[in-house]
Design an enzyme around this catalytic site. Sequence first.
Site, PDB file in Angstrom:
ATOM      1  N   ARG A   1      48.335  24.093 -20.462  1.00  0.00           N
ATOM      2  CA  ARG A   1      47.541  24.256 -21.679  1.00  0.00           C
ATOM      3  C   ARG A   1      46.358  23.288 -21.683  1.00  0.00           C
ATOM      4  O   ARG A   1      45.229  23.656 -21.985  1.00  0.00           O
ATOM      5  CB  ARG A   1      48.420  24.042 -22.911  1.00  0.00           C
TER       6      ARG A   1
ATOM      7  N   ASP B   1      47.307  32.647 -24.645  1.00  0.00           N
ATOM      8  CA  ASP B   1      48.697  33.040 -24.402  1.00  0.00           C
ATOM      9  C   ASP B   1      49.201  32.233 -23.222  1.00  0.00           C
ATOM     10  O   ASP B   1      48.434  31.911 -22.309  1.00  0.00           O
ATOM     11  CB  ASP B   1      48.807  34.540 -24.117  1.00  0.00           C
TER      12      ASP B   1
ATOM     13  N   ASN C   1      49.391  27.745 -35.205  1.00  0.00           N
ATOM     14  CA  ASN C   1      50.149  26.624 -34.664  1.00  0.00           C
ATOM     15  C   ASN C   1      49.310  25.335 -34.832  1.00  0.00           C
ATOM     16  O   ASN C   1      48.323  25.117 -34.133  1.00  0.00           O
ATOM     17  CB  ASN C   1      50.438  26.934 -33.185  1.00  0.00           C
TER      18      ASN C   1
ATOM     19  N   HIS D   1      49.853  22.302 -34.125  1.00  0.00           N
ATOM     20  CA  HIS D   1      49.822  21.397 -32.969  1.00  0.00           C
ATOM     21  C   HIS D   1      48.729  21.808 -31.981  1.00  0.00           C
ATOM     22  O   HIS D   1      47.965  20.987 -31.475  1.00  0.00           O
ATOM     23  CB  HIS D   1      51.192  21.381 -32.298  1.00  0.00           C
TER      24      HIS D   1
ATOM     25  N   LYS E   1      52.772  14.594 -20.439  1.00  0.00           N
ATOM     26  CA  LYS E   1      52.754  16.055 -20.270  1.00  0.00           C
ATOM     27  C   LYS E   1      51.348  16.607 -20.524  1.00  0.00           C
ATOM     28  O   LYS E   1      50.853  17.434 -19.755  1.00  0.00           O
ATOM     29  CB  LYS E   1      53.762  16.717 -21.226  1.00  0.00           C
TER      30      LYS E   1
END
Length: 195
Positions: A177, A68, A9, A11, A171
Amino acid sequence: MKLVFATNNAHKLEEVANKLSGSIELFGLNDIGCNDEIEETGITFNENASIKSHHIWNKYHLNCFGDDSGLEIDALNGEPGVYSARYAGGHGNHAANMDKVLEKLKSETNRKARFRTVISLIWDGEEMFFEGTVEGTIRHERSGSGGFGYDPIFQPDGYTITFAEMTMEEKNAISHRAKAVEKLVAFLKDKQPTP
Ligand code: ITT
């Protein structure tokens, strides 16, 4: 020093790379020529994060980490949890996943939920976990078009808007995250030689 993030990923890779400075060079799975499909067969976030990091450590003996994440809803006993990406069947069908949540919570008054991220780092063969959570509630309807996944139905505590109505910067300042990544980066800072 080389550090592998067990993800493709772009990003996520960029988010961590931006926060790392100094002598640590971050590589994704593609960058090290790893095309393996690492299956997330665990029943906890820790297990899945650990499966990813161990896959890389066992095969390449490189310092590495895996992550995860998911949404936990109290009234659904923690569902969708590790099944967040595939809650309604196919992987990453975000619209269907949200519909399923809204349907299950239709007549539920307890809307409490949280996003959780777990990172498993293997550094010199030793495993460490870093965790980040953000508490909030599940809206009755979707609102906003930013972000991804369950963002349109998740309103973080202390706000009157959903994650999907926030800018990416807003965010990223409070997300599960980001919090987990900050802890990882703080740990790695000590591993870098002082300039
Ligand atoms: P990987 O390929 O790296 O596994 P992913 O999209 O499955 O990417 P995660 O494992 O981080 O990403 O998250 C699993 C699911 O949890 C994701 O597909 C979303 O449904 C949900 N999720 C995680 N973080 C989220 C966030 O910040 N906003 C909305 N939904 C999120």
